[in-house]
Motif scaffolding. Structure first.
Motif, PDB file in Angstrom:
ATOM      1  N   GLY A  30      -5.515  -0.706  -4.152  1.00 30.48           N
ATOM      2  CA  GLY A  30      -5.073  -1.892  -4.744  1.00 30.48           C
ATOM      3  C   GLY A  30      -3.272  -0.977  -4.941  1.00 30.48           C
ATOM      4  N   SER A  31      -2.934  -0.386  -4.539  1.00 28.05           N
ATOM      5  CA  SER A  31      -2.080   0.524  -4.493  1.00 28.05           C
ATOM      6  C   SER A  31      -1.368   0.781  -3.506  1.00 28.05           C
ATOM      7  CB  SER A  31      -2.233   2.651  -5.213  1.00 28.05           C
ATOM      8  OG  SER A  31      -2.350   2.385  -6.143  1.00 28.05           O
ATOM      9  N   ALA A  32      -1.958   1.021  -2.212  1.00 26.21           N
ATOM     10  CA  ALA A  32      -0.916   0.525  -0.830  1.00 26.21           C
ATOM     11  C   ALA A  32      -1.169  -0.432  -1.208  1.00 26.21           C
ATOM     12  CB  ALA A  32      -2.237   1.024  -0.059  1.00 26.21           C
ATOM     13  N   VAL A  33      -1.929  -1.790  -0.833  1.00 30.40           N
ATOM     14  CA  VAL A  33      -1.747  -3.458  -1.454  1.00 30.40           C
ATOM     15  C   VAL A  33      -0.184  -3.272  -2.118  1.00 30.40           C
ATOM     16  CG1 VAL A  33      -1.923  -5.658  -2.097  1.00 30.40           C
ATOM     17  CG2 VAL A  33      -3.607  -3.942  -1.181  1.00 30.40           C
ATOM     18  N   THR A  34       0.186  -2.415  -2.874  1.00 27.45           N
ATOM     19  CA  THR A  34       1.433  -3.053  -4.317  1.00 27.45           C
ATOM     20  C   THR A  34       2.335  -2.329  -3.361  1.00 27.45           C
ATOM     21  OG1 THR A  34      -0.120  -2.897  -6.187  1.00 27.45           O
ATOM     22  CG2 THR A  34       2.098  -2.245  -6.452  1.00 27.45           C
ATOM     23  N   ALA A  35       3.008  -1.234  -2.257  1.00 27.07           N
ATOM     24  CA  ALA A  35       3.361  -0.061  -1.726  1.00 27.07           C
ATOM     25  C   ALA A  35       4.063  -1.739  -1.156  1.00 27.07           C
ATOM     26  CB  ALA A  35       3.034   0.730  -1.305  1.00 27.07           C
ATOM     27  N   PHE A  49       4.142   4.013  -5.705  1.00 27.15           N
ATOM     28  CA  PHE A  49       2.497   3.372  -5.442  1.00 27.15           C
ATOM     29  C   PHE A  49       1.871   4.934  -3.949  1.00 27.15           C
ATOM     30  CE2 PHE A  49       4.599   0.120  -8.006  1.00 27.15           C
ATOM     31  CZ  PHE A  49       3.360   0.268  -9.378  1.00 27.15           C
ATOM     32  N   VAL A  50       2.611   4.246  -2.961  1.00 26.81           N
ATOM     33  CA  VAL A  50       2.864   5.200  -1.552  1.00 26.81           C
ATOM     34  C   VAL A  50       2.136   6.758  -1.985  1.00 26.81           C
ATOM     35  CG1 VAL A  50       3.323   6.457   0.812  1.00 26.81           C
ATOM     36  CG2 VAL A  50       4.036   4.192  -0.103  1.00 26.81           C
ATOM     37  N   GLY A  51       2.535   7.828  -3.471  1.00 20.86           N
ATOM     38  CA  GLY A  51       2.540   8.644  -4.123  1.00 20.86           C
ATOM     39  C   GLY A  51       1.332   8.363  -4.140  1.00 20.86           C
ATOM     40  N   GLU A  52       0.860   7.382  -5.431  1.00 20.81           N
ATOM     41  CA  GLU A  52      -0.482   6.814  -5.383  1.00 20.81           C
ATOM     42  C   GLU A  52      -1.426   7.197  -4.954  1.00 20.81           C
ATOM     43  OE1 GLU A  52      -0.324   3.411  -8.068  1.00 20.81           O
ATOM     44  OE2 GLU A  52       0.702   4.877  -9.405  1.00 20.81           O
ATOM     45  N   ALA A  75      -6.581  12.741  -2.630  1.00 23.62           N
ATOM     46  CA  ALA A  75      -6.578  13.841  -2.881  1.00 23.62           C
ATOM     47  C   ALA A  75      -7.781  14.253  -4.071  1.00 23.62           C
ATOM     48  CB  ALA A  75      -5.131  15.167  -4.106  1.00 23.62           C
ATOM     49  N   VAL A  76      -7.625  13.404  -4.553  1.00 27.87           N
ATOM     50  CA  VAL A  76      -9.156  13.306  -5.822  1.00 27.87           C
ATOM     51  C   VAL A  76     -10.229  13.480  -5.056  1.00 27.87           C
ATOM     52  CG1 VAL A  76     -10.097  11.981  -7.554  1.00 27.87           C
ATOM     53  CG2 VAL A  76      -7.392  12.207  -7.749  1.00 27.87           C
ATOM     54  N   LEU A  77     -10.603  12.449  -4.370  1.00 26.58           N
ATOM     55  CA  LEU A  77     -11.459  12.011  -3.432  1.00 26.58           C
ATOM     56  C   LEU A  77     -11.856  13.633  -2.378  1.00 26.58           C
ATOM     57  CD1 LEU A  77     -10.895   8.163  -2.294  1.00 26.58           C
ATOM     58  CD2 LEU A  77     -12.174   9.215  -3.988  1.00 26.58           C
TER      59      LEU A  77
END
Length: 540
Positions: free
Chosen positions: A83-88, A163-166, A172-174
Protein backbone atom coordinates in the motif's frame (compact mmCIF):
# COMPACT_ATOMS: atom_id res chain seq x y z
CA UNK A 1 20.37 -8.00 24.81
CA UNK A 2 19.34 -10.77 22.44
CA UNK A 3 15.94 -11.13 24.09
CA UNK A 4 15.03 -7.57 23.05
CA UNK A 5 15.49 -8.18 19.32
CA UNK A 6 11.81 -9.06 18.91
CA UNK A 7 10.84 -5.83 20.63
CA UNK A 8 12.96 -3.79 18.21
CA UNK A 9 11.16 -5.35 15.22
CA UNK A 10 7.68 -5.03 16.74
CA UNK A 11 8.35 -1.51 18.00
CA UNK A 12 9.48 -0.43 14.53
CA UNK A 13 6.08 -1.50 13.19
CA UNK A 14 4.33 0.56 15.87
CA UNK A 15 6.45 3.61 15.06
CA UNK A 16 5.63 3.25 11.37
CA UNK A 17 1.85 3.14 11.95
CA UNK A 18 1.85 6.33 14.02
CA UNK A 19 4.22 8.20 11.71
CA UNK A 20 2.05 7.46 8.67
CA UNK A 21 -1.04 9.27 9.92
CA UNK A 22 1.00 12.27 11.08
CA UNK A 23 2.27 12.89 7.56
CA UNK A 24 -1.17 13.02 5.96
CA UNK A 25 -2.59 15.51 8.44
CA UNK A 26 0.17 18.09 7.95
CA UNK A 27 0.09 17.63 4.16
CA UNK A 28 -3.58 18.45 3.53
CA UNK A 29 -2.96 21.64 1.55
CA UNK A 30 -0.28 20.05 -0.63
CA UNK A 31 -2.49 17.05 -1.33
CA UNK A 32 -5.35 19.35 -2.33
CA UNK A 33 -2.99 21.14 -4.71
CA UNK A 34 -1.28 18.03 -6.12
CA UNK A 35 -4.53 16.22 -6.88
CA UNK A 36 -6.48 19.35 -7.86
CA UNK A 37 -9.26 18.55 -5.41
CA UNK A 38 -10.97 19.97 -2.33
CA UNK A 39 -10.38 19.64 1.39
CA UNK A 40 -13.50 17.49 1.77
CA UNK A 41 -12.02 14.91 -0.62
CA UNK A 42 -8.83 14.64 1.47
CA UNK A 43 -11.05 14.47 4.56
CA UNK A 44 -12.77 11.46 2.99
CA UNK A 45 -9.42 9.76 2.27
CA UNK A 46 -8.22 10.27 5.86
CA UNK A 47 -11.55 9.07 7.25
CA UNK A 48 -11.56 6.00 5.00
CA UNK A 49 -8.10 4.98 6.25
CA UNK A 50 -9.22 5.01 9.87
CA UNK A 51 -12.53 3.38 8.97
CA UNK A 52 -10.89 0.47 7.13
CA UNK A 53 -8.67 -0.15 10.15
CA UNK A 54 -11.63 0.04 12.53
CA UNK A 55 -13.76 -2.23 10.37
CA UNK A 56 -11.16 -5.00 10.06
CA UNK A 57 -9.21 -4.73 13.33
CA UNK A 58 -11.26 -7.38 15.15
CA UNK A 59 -10.99 -9.64 12.11
CA UNK A 60 -7.22 -9.06 12.03
CA UNK A 61 -6.90 -10.17 15.63
CA UNK A 62 -9.07 -13.23 15.01
CA UNK A 63 -7.00 -14.22 11.96
CA UNK A 64 -3.95 -14.21 14.22
CA UNK A 65 -5.67 -16.69 16.53
CA UNK A 66 -6.50 -18.92 13.54
CA UNK A 67 -3.34 -18.83 11.41
CA UNK A 68 -0.74 -17.74 13.94
CA UNK A 69 0.00 -14.22 15.15
CA UNK A 70 3.51 -14.09 13.72
CA UNK A 71 2.37 -15.18 10.27
CA UNK A 72 -0.52 -12.68 10.18
CA UNK A 73 1.72 -9.90 11.52
CA UNK A 74 4.28 -10.48 8.74
CA UNK A 75 1.55 -10.77 6.12
CA UNK A 76 0.11 -7.49 7.33
CA UNK A 77 3.52 -5.81 7.03
CA UNK A 78 3.82 -7.03 3.44
CA UNK A 79 0.32 -5.73 2.62
CA UNK A 80 1.15 -2.43 4.32
CA UNK A 81 4.37 -2.07 2.33
CA UNK A 82 2.47 -2.72 -0.90
CA UNK A 83 0.00 0.00 0.00
CA UNK A 84 2.84 2.41 0.76
CA UNK A 85 4.37 1.75 -2.67
CA UNK A 86 1.04 2.38 -4.38
CA UNK A 87 0.56 5.58 -2.37
CA UNK A 88 4.03 6.86 -3.23
CA UNK A 89 3.33 6.48 -6.95
CA UNK A 90 -0.36 7.49 -6.87
CA UNK A 91 -1.21 9.52 -10.01
CA UNK A 92 -4.79 10.30 -8.97
CA UNK A 93 -6.83 10.79 -5.83
CA UNK A 94 -8.56 7.45 -6.43
CA UNK A 95 -5.25 5.57 -6.48
CA UNK A 96 -4.16 7.45 -3.34
CA UNK A 97 -7.32 6.28 -1.59
CA UNK A 98 -6.76 2.72 -2.79
CA UNK A 99 -3.12 2.58 -1.69
CA UNK A 100 -3.28 4.53 1.57
CA UNK A 101 -6.84 4.20 2.80
CA UNK A 102 -7.65 0.66 1.70
CA UNK A 103 -4.47 -1.40 1.24
CA UNK A 104 -2.47 0.24 4.05
CA UNK A 105 -5.57 0.23 6.25
CA UNK A 106 -6.03 -3.52 5.81
CA UNK A 107 -2.31 -4.07 6.43
CA UNK A 108 -2.48 -2.07 9.66
CA UNK A 109 -5.54 -4.05 10.78
CA UNK A 110 -3.51 -7.24 10.42
CA UNK A 111 -0.42 -5.80 12.12
CA UNK A 112 -1.59 -3.91 15.20
CA UNK A 113 -3.66 -6.44 17.21
CA UNK A 114 -1.15 -9.20 16.51
CA UNK A 115 1.77 -6.94 17.42
CA UNK A 116 0.17 -6.40 20.84
CA UNK A 117 -0.33 -10.13 21.30
CA UNK A 118 3.23 -10.96 20.16
CA UNK A 119 4.68 -8.55 22.74
CA UNK A 120 2.63 -10.29 25.44
CA UNK A 121 3.80 -13.70 24.20
CA UNK A 122 7.46 -12.72 23.97
CA UNK A 123 7.87 -11.29 27.47
CA UNK A 124 6.75 -12.05 31.00
CA UNK A 125 6.67 -10.24 34.31
CA UNK A 126 8.78 -7.11 34.52
CA UNK A 127 10.12 -7.63 30.97
CA UNK A 128 6.57 -7.39 29.64
CA UNK A 129 6.03 -4.13 31.51
CA UNK A 130 9.27 -2.75 30.06
CA UNK A 131 8.34 -4.00 26.58
CA UNK A 132 4.95 -2.29 26.61
CA UNK A 133 6.59 0.86 27.92
CA UNK A 134 9.02 0.82 25.00
CA UNK A 135 6.16 0.26 22.53
CA UNK A 136 4.34 3.25 24.01
CA UNK A 137 7.52 5.32 23.89
CA UNK A 138 8.08 4.49 20.22
CA UNK A 139 4.49 5.51 19.50
CA UNK A 140 5.24 8.77 21.28
CA UNK A 141 8.40 9.16 19.20
CA UNK A 142 6.32 8.73 16.06
CA UNK A 143 3.95 11.38 17.36
CA UNK A 144 6.83 13.77 17.97
CA UNK A 145 8.70 13.10 14.73
CA UNK A 146 5.71 12.78 12.39
CA UNK A 147 4.57 16.41 12.02
CA UNK A 148 8.10 17.74 11.60
CA UNK A 149 9.37 15.00 9.29
CA UNK A 150 6.19 15.02 7.23
CA UNK A 151 6.04 18.81 7.16
CA UNK A 152 9.68 19.25 6.15
CA UNK A 153 9.55 16.54 3.48
CA UNK A 154 6.26 17.85 2.07
CA UNK A 155 7.47 21.45 1.97
CA UNK A 156 10.99 21.03 0.64
CA UNK A 157 10.80 17.72 -1.25
CA UNK A 158 7.59 15.75 -1.68
CA UNK A 159 5.25 13.85 0.64
CA UNK A 160 5.73 10.81 -1.63
CA UNK A 161 9.23 10.26 -0.23
CA UNK A 162 7.77 9.45 3.19
CA UNK A 163 5.92 6.50 1.70
CA UNK A 164 9.02 5.37 -0.19
CA UNK A 165 10.77 5.37 3.18
CA UNK A 166 7.95 3.29 4.62
CA UNK A 167 8.56 0.62 1.99
CA UNK A 168 12.23 0.49 3.04
CA UNK A 169 11.27 0.13 6.72
CA UNK A 170 8.79 -2.64 5.91
CA UNK A 171 11.48 -4.54 3.99
CA UNK A 172 13.81 -4.20 6.99
CA UNK A 173 11.15 -5.59 9.36
CA UNK A 174 10.56 -8.55 7.04
CA UNK A 175 14.30 -9.16 6.73
CA UNK A 176 14.63 -9.46 10.53
CA UNK A 177 11.47 -11.54 10.99
CA UNK A 178 13.53 -14.32 12.57
CA UNK A 179 13.76 -12.26 15.76
CA UNK A 180 10.03 -12.78 16.38
CA UNK A 181 9.21 -16.06 18.06
CA UNK A 182 5.76 -17.51 18.69
CA UNK A 183 4.64 -20.31 20.94
CA UNK A 184 2.24 -22.78 19.32
CA UNK A 185 -1.38 -22.15 20.37
CA UNK A 186 -2.90 -24.33 23.05
CA UNK A 187 -5.99 -26.24 21.96
CA UNK A 188 -8.02 -25.98 18.78
CA UNK A 189 -7.65 -22.92 16.54
CA UNK A 190 -10.95 -21.03 16.21
CA UNK A 191 -12.79 -20.71 12.91
CA UNK A 192 -13.30 -17.37 11.19
CA UNK A 193 -16.78 -15.92 11.47
CA UNK A 194 -16.98 -14.55 7.93
CA UNK A 195 -20.60 -13.41 8.24
CA UNK A 196 -19.78 -11.52 11.43
CA UNK A 197 -16.78 -9.88 9.76
CA UNK A 198 -18.93 -8.67 6.85
CA UNK A 199 -21.74 -7.43 9.10
CA UNK A 200 -19.41 -5.53 11.44
CA UNK A 201 -17.53 -3.89 8.56
CA UNK A 202 -20.74 -2.94 6.75
CA UNK A 203 -22.40 -1.52 9.86
CA UNK A 204 -19.40 0.60 10.82
CA UNK A 205 -18.95 1.70 7.21
CA UNK A 206 -22.53 2.89 6.78
CA UNK A 207 -22.50 4.77 10.08
CA UNK A 208 -19.28 6.64 9.35
CA UNK A 209 -20.34 7.29 5.73
CA UNK A 210 -23.48 9.02 6.93
CA UNK A 211 -21.56 11.21 9.37
CA UNK A 212 -18.90 12.00 6.76
CA UNK A 213 -21.42 13.11 4.15
CA UNK A 214 -23.65 15.08 6.53
CA UNK A 215 -21.87 18.33 5.70
CA UNK A 216 -22.58 17.83 1.99
CA UNK A 217 -25.96 16.11 2.07
CA UNK A 218 -27.41 17.96 5.06
CA UNK A 219 -28.84 16.29 8.15
CA UNK A 220 -32.56 16.80 7.45
CA UNK A 221 -33.04 19.31 4.64
CA UNK A 222 -31.30 17.97 1.52
CA UNK A 223 -28.59 20.22 0.08
CA UNK A 224 -26.36 18.45 -2.42
CA UNK A 225 -27.51 14.86 -1.87
CA UNK A 226 -27.39 12.26 -4.66
CA UNK A 227 -30.89 11.13 -3.65
CA UNK A 228 -33.55 11.87 -1.05
CA UNK A 229 -35.73 9.66 1.14
CA UNK A 230 -39.31 10.87 1.43
CA UNK A 231 -38.04 14.34 0.66
CA UNK A 232 -35.41 14.27 3.43
CA UNK A 233 -31.62 14.14 3.20
CA UNK A 234 -30.35 10.55 3.23
CA UNK A 235 -27.86 11.17 6.06
CA UNK A 236 -29.90 9.93 9.02
CA UNK A 237 -31.27 7.02 6.99
CA UNK A 238 -27.74 5.85 6.11
CA UNK A 239 -26.67 6.11 9.75
CA UNK A 240 -29.82 4.23 10.80
CA UNK A 241 -29.05 1.52 8.26
CA UNK A 242 -25.60 1.15 9.84
CA UNK A 243 -27.21 0.80 13.28
CA UNK A 244 -29.58 -1.90 11.95
CA UNK A 245 -26.67 -3.85 10.45
CA UNK A 246 -24.72 -3.62 13.73
CA UNK A 247 -27.81 -4.88 15.59
CA UNK A 248 -27.91 -7.81 13.17
CA UNK A 249 -24.20 -8.39 13.87
CA UNK A 250 -24.87 -8.51 17.62
CA UNK A 251 -27.75 -10.96 17.12
CA UNK A 252 -25.63 -13.14 14.84
CA UNK A 253 -22.76 -13.26 17.31
CA UNK A 254 -25.08 -14.27 20.14
CA UNK A 255 -26.58 -17.06 18.05
CA UNK A 256 -23.11 -18.39 17.18
CA UNK A 257 -22.10 -18.41 20.84
CA UNK A 258 -25.35 -20.15 21.78
CA UNK A 259 -24.62 -22.89 19.19
CA UNK A 260 -21.08 -23.29 20.47
CA UNK A 261 -19.56 -21.86 17.27
CA UNK A 262 -16.64 -19.41 17.31
CA UNK A 263 -17.88 -15.79 17.14
CA UNK A 264 -15.88 -12.97 15.63
CA UNK A 265 -15.86 -11.35 19.07
CA UNK A 266 -17.15 -12.62 22.39
CA UNK A 267 -19.77 -10.01 23.29
CA UNK A 268 -19.46 -11.03 26.92
CA UNK A 269 -16.19 -9.09 26.97
CA UNK A 270 -18.18 -5.88 26.55
CA UNK A 271 -20.11 -6.79 29.68
CA UNK A 272 -17.04 -6.01 31.79
CA UNK A 273 -17.68 -2.45 33.08
CA UNK A 274 -14.04 -1.35 33.21
CA UNK A 275 -13.32 -2.69 29.72
CA UNK A 276 -16.44 -1.07 28.27
CA UNK A 277 -15.66 2.27 29.93
CA UNK A 278 -12.05 2.09 28.76
CA UNK A 279 -13.09 1.39 25.17
CA UNK A 280 -15.66 4.21 25.19
CA UNK A 281 -13.18 6.72 26.56
CA UNK A 282 -10.55 5.50 24.09
CA UNK A 283 -13.00 6.04 21.23
CA UNK A 284 -13.80 9.54 22.49
CA UNK A 285 -10.11 10.36 22.92
CA UNK A 286 -9.35 9.61 19.29
CA UNK A 287 -12.55 11.27 18.11
CA UNK A 288 -11.46 14.49 19.83
CA UNK A 289 -7.81 14.23 18.79
CA UNK A 290 -8.36 13.41 15.11
CA UNK A 291 -11.24 15.86 14.84
CA UNK A 292 -9.08 18.68 16.17
CA UNK A 293 -6.15 17.61 14.04
CA UNK A 294 -8.29 17.86 10.96
CA UNK A 295 -9.54 21.34 11.91
CA UNK A 296 -6.28 22.83 13.21
CA UNK A 297 -4.14 22.19 10.08
CA UNK A 298 -6.94 23.82 8.05
CA UNK A 299 -6.66 26.89 10.25
CA UNK A 300 -2.89 26.98 9.93
CA UNK A 301 -2.60 26.18 6.22
CA UNK A 302 -5.78 27.58 4.64
CA UNK A 303 -6.53 30.56 6.88
CA UNK A 304 -3.00 31.52 7.92
CA UNK A 305 -1.25 30.34 4.74
CA UNK A 306 1.50 28.32 6.45
CA UNK A 307 3.25 25.55 4.57
CA UNK A 308 3.41 21.97 5.85
CA UNK A 309 6.71 22.48 7.72
CA UNK A 310 5.49 25.64 9.45
CA UNK A 311 2.35 23.73 10.37
CA UNK A 312 4.42 20.88 11.80
CA UNK A 313 6.41 23.32 13.95
CA UNK A 314 3.21 24.71 15.46
CA UNK A 315 1.94 21.21 16.18
CA UNK A 316 5.20 20.20 17.86
CA UNK A 317 4.08 21.28 21.39
CA UNK A 318 1.28 18.70 21.20
CA UNK A 319 3.75 15.94 20.39
CA UNK A 320 6.28 16.94 23.05
CA UNK A 321 3.83 17.40 25.92
CA UNK A 322 1.88 14.30 24.90
CA UNK A 323 4.99 12.14 25.14
CA UNK A 324 6.07 13.73 28.44
CA UNK A 325 2.59 13.47 30.00
CA UNK A 326 2.23 9.85 28.84
CA UNK A 327 5.45 8.88 30.61
CA UNK A 328 4.60 10.87 33.75
CA UNK A 329 1.00 9.65 33.74
CA UNK A 330 2.05 6.00 33.97
CA UNK A 331 3.71 6.71 37.33
CA UNK A 332 0.85 8.96 38.43
CA UNK A 333 -1.67 6.22 37.66
CA UNK A 334 0.10 3.80 39.97
CA UNK A 335 -0.32 6.28 42.82
CA UNK A 336 -3.70 7.90 42.18
CA UNK A 337 -5.52 5.26 40.13
CA UNK A 338 -6.74 5.42 36.53
CA UNK A 339 -10.10 7.07 37.27
CA UNK A 340 -8.59 10.18 38.87
CA UNK A 341 -5.94 10.52 36.17
CA UNK A 342 -8.50 10.20 33.36
CA UNK A 343 -10.78 12.79 34.95
CA UNK A 344 -7.87 15.19 35.40
CA UNK A 345 -6.89 14.57 31.77
CA UNK A 346 -10.42 15.42 30.59
CA UNK A 347 -10.36 18.65 32.62
CA UNK A 348 -7.03 19.48 30.99
CA UNK A 349 -8.55 18.85 27.54
CA UNK A 350 -11.51 21.10 28.34
CA UNK A 351 -9.12 23.87 29.37
CA UNK A 352 -7.17 23.44 26.13
CA UNK A 353 -10.36 23.68 24.05
CA UNK A 354 -11.37 26.93 25.79
CA UNK A 355 -7.87 28.32 25.28
CA UNK A 356 -7.86 27.24 21.63
CA UNK A 357 -11.24 28.90 20.98
CA UNK A 358 -9.79 32.16 22.26
CA UNK A 359 -6.65 31.72 20.13
CA UNK A 360 -8.48 31.27 16.79
CA UNK A 361 -8.16 34.74 15.25
CA UNK A 362 -7.72 36.10 11.70
CA UNK A 363 -4.06 36.78 12.53
CA UNK A 364 -2.47 34.11 14.67
CA UNK A 365 -0.72 34.97 17.92
CA UNK A 366 1.81 32.19 18.32
CA UNK A 367 2.10 32.52 22.11
CA UNK A 368 -1.51 31.67 23.05
CA UNK A 369 -1.83 29.19 20.20
CA UNK A 370 1.29 27.22 21.17
CA UNK A 371 0.17 27.27 24.80
CA UNK A 372 -3.18 25.74 23.85
CA UNK A 373 -1.39 23.11 21.78
CA UNK A 374 0.88 22.21 24.68
CA UNK A 375 -2.08 21.84 27.04
CA UNK A 376 -3.92 19.71 24.49
CA UNK A 377 -0.95 17.35 24.26
CA UNK A 378 -0.71 17.10 28.04
CA UNK A 379 -4.35 16.05 28.33
CA UNK A 380 -4.02 13.51 25.53
CA UNK A 381 -0.81 12.10 27.01
CA UNK A 382 -2.44 11.58 30.41
CA UNK A 383 -5.32 9.73 28.76
CA UNK A 384 -2.91 7.63 26.70
CA UNK A 385 -1.04 6.61 29.83
CA UNK A 386 -4.15 5.00 31.35
CA UNK A 387 -6.64 3.76 28.78
CA UNK A 388 -4.59 1.02 27.14
CA UNK A 389 -3.78 -0.37 30.58
CA UNK A 390 -7.44 -0.30 31.63
CA UNK A 391 -8.49 -2.15 28.47
CA UNK A 392 -5.76 -4.79 28.73
CA UNK A 393 -5.92 -5.27 32.51
CA UNK A 394 -8.93 -7.57 32.34
CA UNK A 395 -7.66 -9.70 29.45
CA UNK A 396 -6.47 -13.24 30.04
CA UNK A 397 -3.63 -14.71 28.01
CA UNK A 398 -6.02 -16.29 25.53
CA UNK A 399 -7.99 -13.06 25.07
CA UNK A 400 -5.20 -10.66 24.21
CA UNK A 401 -5.66 -10.73 20.44
CA UNK A 402 -9.41 -10.29 20.79
CA UNK A 403 -9.15 -7.49 23.33
CA UNK A 404 -6.36 -5.92 21.28
CA UNK A 405 -8.68 -5.99 18.28
CA UNK A 406 -11.40 -4.25 20.30
CA UNK A 407 -8.89 -1.68 21.54
CA UNK A 408 -7.61 -0.74 18.10
CA UNK A 409 -11.16 -0.86 16.70
CA UNK A 410 -12.23 1.73 19.28
CA UNK A 411 -9.18 3.87 18.51
CA UNK A 412 -9.66 3.84 14.76
CA UNK A 413 -13.44 4.14 14.87
CA UNK A 414 -12.90 7.24 17.01
CA UNK A 415 -10.38 8.51 14.46
CA UNK A 416 -12.80 7.94 11.57
CA UNK A 417 -15.73 9.53 13.37
CA UNK A 418 -13.58 12.43 14.55
CA UNK A 419 -12.41 13.34 11.07
CA UNK A 420 -15.89 12.75 9.61
CA UNK A 421 -17.99 14.43 12.32
CA UNK A 422 -15.80 17.43 13.12
CA UNK A 423 -15.01 17.90 9.43
CA UNK A 424 -18.65 17.80 8.33
CA UNK A 425 -19.72 20.04 11.21
CA UNK A 426 -16.98 22.51 10.31
CA UNK A 427 -18.05 22.67 6.65
CA UNK A 428 -21.73 22.86 7.57
CA UNK A 429 -21.12 25.70 10.01
CA UNK A 430 -19.02 27.47 7.38
CA UNK A 431 -21.91 27.29 4.87
CA UNK A 432 -24.47 28.52 7.41
CA UNK A 433 -22.28 31.37 8.64
CA UNK A 434 -21.37 32.46 5.10
CA UNK A 435 -25.03 32.50 4.04
CA UNK A 436 -26.02 34.56 7.09
CA UNK A 437 -23.21 37.06 6.67
CA UNK A 438 -23.91 37.54 2.97
CA UNK A 439 -27.60 38.17 3.69
CA UNK A 440 -26.82 40.64 6.48
CA UNK A 441 -24.11 42.65 4.69
CA UNK A 442 -25.63 45.80 3.16
CA UNK A 443 -22.68 46.14 0.75
CA UNK A 444 -23.77 43.04 -1.16
CA UNK A 445 -26.46 43.47 -3.82
CA UNK A 446 -29.53 41.23 -4.13
CA UNK A 447 -28.19 39.84 -7.40
CA UNK A 448 -24.89 38.85 -5.75
CA UNK A 449 -26.80 37.28 -2.84
CA UNK A 450 -28.81 35.15 -5.24
CA UNK A 451 -25.70 34.10 -7.17
CA UNK A 452 -23.97 33.17 -3.91
CA UNK A 453 -27.00 31.16 -2.81
CA UNK A 454 -27.00 29.21 -6.07
CA UNK A 455 -23.29 28.49 -5.66
CA UNK A 456 -23.82 27.30 -2.07
CA UNK A 457 -26.53 24.89 -3.20
CA UNK A 458 -23.80 22.95 -5.01
CA UNK A 459 -21.80 22.76 -1.78
CA UNK A 460 -19.22 24.91 -0.01
CA UNK A 461 -15.50 24.19 0.20
CA UNK A 462 -12.94 25.25 2.80
CA UNK A 463 -10.58 27.18 0.52
CA UNK A 464 -8.24 30.18 0.90
CA UNK A 465 -10.01 33.54 0.76
CA UNK A 466 -7.94 34.37 -2.32
CA UNK A 467 -9.92 31.80 -4.28
CA UNK A 468 -13.20 33.37 -3.16
CA UNK A 469 -11.94 36.80 -4.20
CA UNK A 470 -10.84 35.50 -7.60
CA UNK A 471 -14.23 33.84 -8.18
CA UNK A 472 -16.07 37.04 -7.29
CA UNK A 473 -13.88 39.04 -9.65
CA UNK A 474 -14.47 36.56 -12.46
CA UNK A 475 -18.20 36.96 -11.88
CA UNK A 476 -17.81 40.68 -12.68
CA UNK A 477 -18.76 42.04 -9.26
CA UNK A 478 -17.67 45.57 -8.37
CA UNK A 479 -14.66 45.91 -6.05
CA UNK A 480 -16.69 46.82 -2.94
CA UNK A 481 -18.85 43.71 -3.32
CA UNK A 482 -15.78 41.57 -3.94
CA UNK A 483 -14.33 42.85 -0.66
CA UNK A 484 -17.61 42.24 1.16
CA UNK A 485 -17.93 38.66 -0.06
CA UNK A 486 -14.30 37.92 0.78
CA UNK A 487 -14.68 39.39 4.28
CA UNK A 488 -17.88 37.40 4.84
CA UNK A 489 -16.18 34.17 3.82
CA UNK A 490 -13.12 34.85 6.00
CA UNK A 491 -15.34 35.42 9.03
CA UNK A 492 -17.39 32.33 8.21
CA UNK A 493 -14.20 30.25 8.09
CA UNK A 494 -13.40 31.18 11.69
CA UNK A 495 -17.00 30.48 12.71
CA UNK A 496 -16.76 27.01 11.16
CA UNK A 497 -13.46 26.28 12.89
CA UNK A 498 -14.83 27.41 16.25
CA UNK A 499 -17.90 25.20 15.77
CA UNK A 500 -15.68 22.17 15.18
CA UNK A 501 -13.49 22.93 18.19
CA UNK A 502 -16.55 23.57 20.38
CA UNK A 503 -17.95 20.17 19.36
CA UNK A 504 -14.71 18.56 20.50
CA UNK A 505 -15.20 20.28 23.85
CA UNK A 506 -18.72 18.90 24.08
CA UNK A 507 -17.47 15.36 23.45
CA UNK A 508 -14.83 15.86 26.14
CA UNK A 509 -17.49 16.95 28.60
CA UNK A 510 -19.68 13.96 27.72
CA UNK A 511 -16.74 11.62 28.36
CA UNK A 512 -17.02 12.31 32.08
CA UNK A 513 -20.24 10.25 32.10
CA UNK A 514 -18.38 6.93 31.69
CA UNK A 515 -15.44 7.60 33.99
CA UNK A 516 -17.33 6.25 37.00
CA UNK A 517 -16.82 2.75 35.57
CA UNK A 518 -13.05 3.09 35.36
CA UNK A 519 -10.91 1.44 38.07
CA UNK A 520 -10.49 3.73 41.04
CA UNK A 521 -7.71 1.84 42.81
CA UNK A 522 -4.01 2.02 42.19
CA UNK A 523 -2.69 0.09 39.20
CA UNK A 524 0.42 -1.98 38.94
CA UNK A 525 -0.21 -4.00 42.10
CA UNK A 526 0.14 -7.36 40.54
CA UNK A 527 -1.95 -9.43 38.22
CA UNK A 528 -2.63 -8.42 34.71
CA UNK A 529 -2.79 -4.73 35.56
CA UNK A 530 0.90 -4.74 36.23
CA UNK A 531 1.53 -6.02 32.77
CA UNK A 532 -0.91 -3.83 30.87
CA UNK A 533 0.51 -1.60 28.32
CA UNK A 534 0.06 2.16 27.99
CA UNK A 535 -2.21 3.45 25.27
CA UNK A 536 -0.78 4.17 21.87
CA UNK A 537 -3.42 6.31 20.18
CA UNK A 538 -3.55 7.12 16.52
CA UNK A 539 -2.09 10.53 16.01
CA UNK A 540 -2.18 12.77 13.02
Amino acid sequence: MRRWHALIVLGTAQFLMVLDTSVMNVSISRLVEDFDTEVTAIQAVITLYALVMAAFMITGGRLGDIFGRRRVFLTGMAVYGTGSAVTAAAPTLGVLALGWSVVEGIGAALVLPNMAALVAESYRGRDRTVAYGVIGGLAGAGIAVGPLLGGWTTTYLTWRLVFVGEVVVVLAVLAFRGAIAERPPAGRAPRLDAVGAVLSAAGLGLGVLGVLQSGTWGWVEPRNAPFTVLGFAPTLFVIAAGAVVLAAFRSWERRREARGADPLVHLSLLGRPALRAGLTTLLNQNLILLGLFFAIPLYLQVVQGFDAFETGLRLLPVSVTMLAASLAGARLGRRAGPRRVVRFALLTLLASVVWLLAAIDPVIDDGPFLGAMGLLGAGMGLLASQLGGVVQSGAGEGERSEVGGLQFTAQNLGSALGTAFIGSLLVGALATAFTTRVEDDPRISEQARQATGVALEAGVAFVPTGQVRAAAERAGLPPDEVDALTDSYASAQLDGLRAGILAAGGITLASFLVTGRLPAGRSGQGGEAAEARPGTPDHP
